[in-house]
Design an enzyme around this catalytic site. Sequence first.
Site, PDB file in Angstrom:
ATOM      1  N   HIS A 148     -27.320  50.767  10.323  1.00 44.06           N
ATOM      2  CA  HIS A 148     -28.045  49.492  10.261  1.00 44.06           C
ATOM      3  C   HIS A 148     -27.801  48.674  11.520  1.00 44.06           C
ATOM      4  O   HIS A 148     -28.691  47.986  12.014  1.00 44.06           O
ATOM      5  CB  HIS A 148     -27.623  48.709   9.020  1.00 44.06           C
ATOM      6  CG  HIS A 148     -28.519  47.548   8.686  1.00 44.06           C
ATOM      7  ND1 HIS A 148     -28.206  46.244   9.029  1.00 44.06           N
ATOM      8  CD2 HIS A 148     -29.715  47.489   8.060  1.00 44.06           C
ATOM      9  CE1 HIS A 148     -29.162  45.453   8.601  1.00 44.06           C
ATOM     10  NE2 HIS A 148     -30.101  46.170   8.017  1.00 44.06           N
ATOM     11  N   CYS A 149     -26.591  48.766  12.062  1.00 44.53           N
ATOM     12  CA  CYS A 149     -26.224  47.986  13.245  1.00 44.53           C
ATOM     13  C   CYS A 149     -26.984  48.412  14.506  1.00 44.53           C
ATOM     14  O   CYS A 149     -27.174  47.600  15.415  1.00 44.53           O
ATOM     15  CB  CYS A 149     -24.731  48.116  13.528  1.00 44.53           C
ATOM     16  SG  CYS A 149     -23.645  47.740  12.146  1.00 44.53           S
ATOM     17  N   ILE A 150     -27.374  49.680  14.584  1.00 47.51           N
ATOM     18  CA  ILE A 150     -28.032  50.181  15.797  1.00 47.51           C
ATOM     19  C   ILE A 150     -29.556  50.146  15.691  1.00 47.51           C
ATOM     20  O   ILE A 150     -30.255  50.620  16.588  1.00 47.51           O
ATOM     21  CB  ILE A 150     -27.555  51.605  16.148  1.00 47.51           C
ATOM     22  CG1 ILE A 150     -27.930  52.611  15.058  1.00 47.51           C
ATOM     23  CG2 ILE A 150     -26.053  51.602  16.425  1.00 47.51           C
ATOM     24  CD1 ILE A 150     -27.672  54.073  15.435  1.00 47.51           C
TER      25      ILE A 150
END
Length: 361
Positions: free
Chosen positions: A353-355
């Site tokens: 989700h962060c990338i």
Amino acid sequence: MIKTPKELGFRMPAEWESHEACLMVWPTRPGSWPFGAKAGQKAFVEVISAIAKSERVYLLVTHEHHGEAKAALGDLVTYLAIPTNDAWARDTGPTVLVNDQGNRLAVDWSFNAWGGQVDGLYADYADDDRVASRFAEVLDLPVYDAHPFVLEGGAIHSDGEGTLLVTESCLLSAGRNPQFSKEEIEQRLLDYLGADKVIWLPYGIYQDETNEHVDNVAAFVRPGELVLAWTDNPNDPQYVMSSANLAYLEKERDAKGRPFKVHKLLVPQKIQCVEEEDLPGYVYEDGEEERYAGERLAASYVNYYLSNGAVVVPQFDDPHDSLAVELLSELYPEREVIGISARDILLGGGNIHCITQQIPR
């Protein structure tokens, strides 16, 4: 007086609403991605391949690294030569809002590497702070400049119907907006994201170096329903943190007055750590946070990406991997659940989700 996005009729859509595309950044930073980022890049390619099945992927990559990205991905993505400091598109990309007329608005937050001079993770983040506006310009999206308000995309979740999910540990951290009270921060979230209520979870994932982003601990599945990172081990510090979040959610209601239905999504059974053999691969700049052997990494299956056709979920070669896939398959029956081996992303400090950062249609 410039009107706020809320006054202009815009709202932050839920992540399950239709996407035009996904924004990602090619990983190269030596202080985040060890051994020339080779393993990290391989994991990114797997994530991109899963997402590209059902939506366009924009990949930010400098001319210097374009050749290696092109060799790995071919024509699977749309390449954009926008400079970055690191590869966390969720946190540096724009938060794109929509209105009932089908218009879009990109919110450009102030980015200070998760804490600036107080506890930021690297000192030079000037390019990352410009990613949102530069990318919006390429897509010809109007921009609402929220500077100097510091926020990252991983710090907010929306149900698309007026409810925002955040953590106190992150949004009230000393390195973000110490000049504002909790009430003032909340009002800005409502104004800038077109929302009606903020749900303030006390905590995120234990030792999450973002000061505990919400996207690692909880996510809306649909309005009134969410997954919460959980452990049944009372000796794990995460147990107290997740229990406090659950107790809070059980007493709260969303913006429409609905109680929350909470699904417990177990964290990996084995605690994920930086190993001794990982350490020689990192090359740090002055002012950059350094890893150490035995450092606990903030592993969570909640850190998944919803593409138009899939749930792209991290896997850790762990007994709980299959449980995560099973639960998410039940919660998203209309989507394919694709597990991606994600330790090499986790070593950078975040996960799937962060990338990624969705661009709504």
